[in-house]
Design a protein around this motif. Structure first.
Motif, PDB file in Angstrom:
ATOM      1  N   LEU A 114       0.817  -1.209   0.000  1.00  0.00           N
ATOM      2  CA  LEU A 114       0.000   0.000   0.000  1.00  0.00           C
ATOM      3  C   LEU A 114       0.853   1.262   0.000  1.00  0.00           C
ATOM      4  O   LEU A 114       0.538   2.236  -0.699  1.00  0.00           O
ATOM      5  CB  LEU A 114      -0.930  -0.011   1.223  1.00  0.00           C
ATOM      6  N   GLY A 115       1.937   1.262   0.770  1.00  0.00           N
ATOM      7  CA  GLY A 115       2.791   2.443   0.799  1.00  0.00           C
ATOM      8  C   GLY A 115       3.359   2.765  -0.569  1.00  0.00           C
ATOM      9  O   GLY A 115       3.413   3.926  -0.985  1.00  0.00           O
ATOM     10  N   HIS A 116       3.772   1.726  -1.284  1.00  0.00           N
ATOM     11  CA  HIS A 116       4.302   1.922  -2.630  1.00  0.00           C
ATOM     12  C   HIS A 116       3.208   2.414  -3.571  1.00  0.00           C
ATOM     13  O   HIS A 116       3.442   3.276  -4.427  1.00  0.00           O
ATOM     14  CB  HIS A 116       4.902   0.616  -3.153  1.00  0.00           C
ATOM     15  N   ALA A 117       1.979   1.877  -3.423  1.00  0.00           N
ATOM     16  CA  ALA A 117       0.861   2.333  -4.258  1.00  0.00           C
ATOM     17  C   ALA A 117       0.592   3.821  -4.041  1.00  0.00           C
ATOM     18  O   ALA A 117       0.380   4.572  -4.995  1.00  0.00           O
ATOM     19  CB  ALA A 117      -0.387   1.509  -3.949  1.00  0.00           C
ATOM     20  N   VAL A 118       0.609   4.245  -2.789  1.00  0.00           N
ATOM     21  CA  VAL A 118       0.396   5.667  -2.496  1.00  0.00           C
ATOM     22  C   VAL A 118       1.529   6.507  -3.092  1.00  0.00           C
ATOM     23  O   VAL A 118       1.295   7.588  -3.643  1.00  0.00           O
ATOM     24  CB  VAL A 118       0.276   5.888  -0.976  1.00  0.00           C
ATOM     25  N   THR A 227      11.113   4.672   3.365  1.00  0.00           N
ATOM     26  CA  THR A 227      10.567   3.594   4.193  1.00  0.00           C
ATOM     27  C   THR A 227      10.952   2.240   3.626  1.00  0.00           C
ATOM     28  O   THR A 227      10.634   1.924   2.475  1.00  0.00           O
ATOM     29  CB  THR A 227       9.028   3.697   4.264  1.00  0.00           C
ATOM     30  N   PRO A 228      11.652   1.414   4.397  1.00  0.00           N
ATOM     31  CA  PRO A 228      12.029   0.081   3.900  1.00  0.00           C
ATOM     32  C   PRO A 228      10.835  -0.857   3.899  1.00  0.00           C
ATOM     33  O   PRO A 228       9.806  -0.582   4.534  1.00  0.00           O
ATOM     34  CB  PRO A 228      13.095  -0.371   4.898  1.00  0.00           C
ATOM     35  N   ALA A 229      10.967  -1.957   3.208  1.00  0.00           N
ATOM     36  CA  ALA A 229       9.924  -2.985   3.223  1.00  0.00           C
ATOM     37  C   ALA A 229       9.717  -3.471   4.653  1.00  0.00           C
ATOM     38  O   ALA A 229      10.669  -3.652   5.413  1.00  0.00           O
ATOM     39  CB  ALA A 229      10.305  -4.140   2.309  1.00  0.00           C
ATOM     40  N   GLY A 230       8.474  -3.667   5.014  1.00  0.00           N
ATOM     41  CA  GLY A 230       8.141  -4.107   6.360  1.00  0.00           C
ATOM     42  C   GLY A 230       7.358  -5.401   6.339  1.00  0.00           C
ATOM     43  O   GLY A 230       7.753  -6.353   5.689  1.00  0.00           O
ATOM     44  N   ARG A 231       6.229  -5.414   7.025  1.00  0.00           N
ATOM     45  CA  ARG A 231       5.403  -6.616   7.135  1.00  0.00           C
ATOM     46  C   ARG A 231       5.087  -7.175   5.752  1.00  0.00           C
ATOM     47  O   ARG A 231       4.671  -6.450   4.852  1.00  0.00           O
ATOM     48  CB  ARG A 231       4.107  -6.259   7.856  1.00  0.00           C
ATOM     49  N   GLY A 232       5.305  -8.464   5.577  1.00  0.00           N
ATOM     50  CA  GLY A 232       5.015  -9.110   4.306  1.00  0.00           C
ATOM     51  C   GLY A 232       5.971  -8.753   3.187  1.00  0.00           C
ATOM     52  O   GLY A 232       5.706  -9.044   2.020  1.00  0.00           O
ATOM     53  N   GLY A 233       7.096  -8.104   3.534  1.00  0.00           N
ATOM     54  CA  GLY A 233       8.039  -7.705   2.509  1.00  0.00           C
ATOM     55  C   GLY A 233       7.558  -6.559   1.652  1.00  0.00           C
ATOM     56  O   GLY A 233       8.093  -6.313   0.565  1.00  0.00           O
TER      57      GLY A 233
END
Length: 303
Positions: A114-118, A227-233
């Motif tokens: 979601l962060g990448h989508a935003v 922001t680095p990859a977090g939960r679920g990569g």
């Protein structure tokens, strides 16, 4: 002297997900196009944004999402056929989706969360505040959540996140917020002091779940880029908001207690369809009568 934050006119709707919970249907049909009575789920979300004063909508799409664009585009052959038949009511319903807002599309090429989508919305949004509406969450129009969030943002500034109390046993399925109550300025807002994406069972700071409505300051883009990859990569929007909180930037929450329908879950999707159909003036009376008969019928004996 504090200035009033600018009004939010842009909405971002991430719609690039694979819809795996609805396979095999979503193998070729976007989950956002699943009908809730007689409109696709995503149209309800666009209508909500428009009702809150947003006229510019950006959808973040992916492969096999072309039906989204077709739905919000003109269909001249269909419109002409309905016009010739004199079916004005149906013509009006078909044209309604094309006239809702100025709708744009950008593709999320990699499924990075979601962060990448935003973050894909950054070139379109620029340095303006914007809303994010997740297409799986339908908010009943009688409960104007976005308007309440806009009021909190106008008083307190920064970013505003929608929260909802859930059973503690289910909080691990959501982003979770720790808050301070009450809002120091009064009103519906609470100050968020921490955020955790899908906390491990027993570690959640509260039972306040983050649901799919956000009013975001454009500084979130700067944070998401780092922001680095977090939960679920995946790059999580919750993690970026947490970074804002830890940097002392204002992030507030509105605790929503109204009607919300989760169309991303099969059972919740069915319940939402039944509930909204029962409330329709044209469908409700007959459908509700049949439903009562069916629930009390022998067909359900032993089920």
């Amino acid at each position: 002297m504090n200035s009033t934050p600018p009004r939010t006119t842009k909405a971002v709707i991430p719609a690039a997900g694979l819809g795996t919970r609805f396979l095999p249907l979503t193998k070729a049909t976007p989950k956002e196009m699943l009908p809730v009575v007689d409109k696709p789920a995503i149209q309800y979300v666009v209508e909500e944004a428009v009702a809150a004063g947003m006229s510019d909508v950006l959808m973040i799409t992916g492969r096999n999402k072309r039906p989204l664009e077709d739905h919000f585009d003109r269909n001249h052959e269909l419109e002409e056929a309905l016009q010739r038949r004199g079916d004005q009511d149906t013509l009006n319903s078909v044209c309604a989706s094309t006239e809702l807002a100025d709708i744009h599309y950008v593709r999320q090429r990699d499924p990075k969360g979601l962060g990448h989508a935003v973050l894909c919305a950054a070139p379109h949004v620029g340095r303006e505040p914007f809303a994010v509406l997740l297409a799986d969450d339908l908010i009943d129009p009688r409960d104007p959540l976005l308007s309440c969030m806009a009021e909190v943002r106008s008083r307190l500034g920064g970013s505003v996140v929608a929260l909802m109390e859930v059973d503690p046993s289910a909080i691990h399925l959501y982003g979770c917020a720790a808050v301070e109550r009450p809002d120091p300025a009064g009103g519906d807002g609470v100050r968020i002091t921490d955020l955790v994406e899908k906390p491990e069972p027993g570690t959640a700071p509260s039972n306040l779940a983050v649901i799919g409505r956000y009013l975001l300051d454009p500084e979130i883009f700067d944070v998401l880029r780092e922001t680095p990859a977090g939960r679920g990569g995946e790059i999580q929007l919750t993690d970026a908001l947490r970074a804002l909180v830890r940097a002392g930037r204002p992030v507030h929450g509105v605790v929503f207690s109204g009607r919300r329908y989760d169309t991303g879950d099969r059972a919740e999707y069915l319940r939402a369809t039944v509930r909204l159909a029962c409330e329709r003036e044209d469908l409700g009376p007959g459908f509700l009568s049949w439903l009562r008969e069916f629930v009390g019928s022998e067909e359900l004996v032993g089920v």
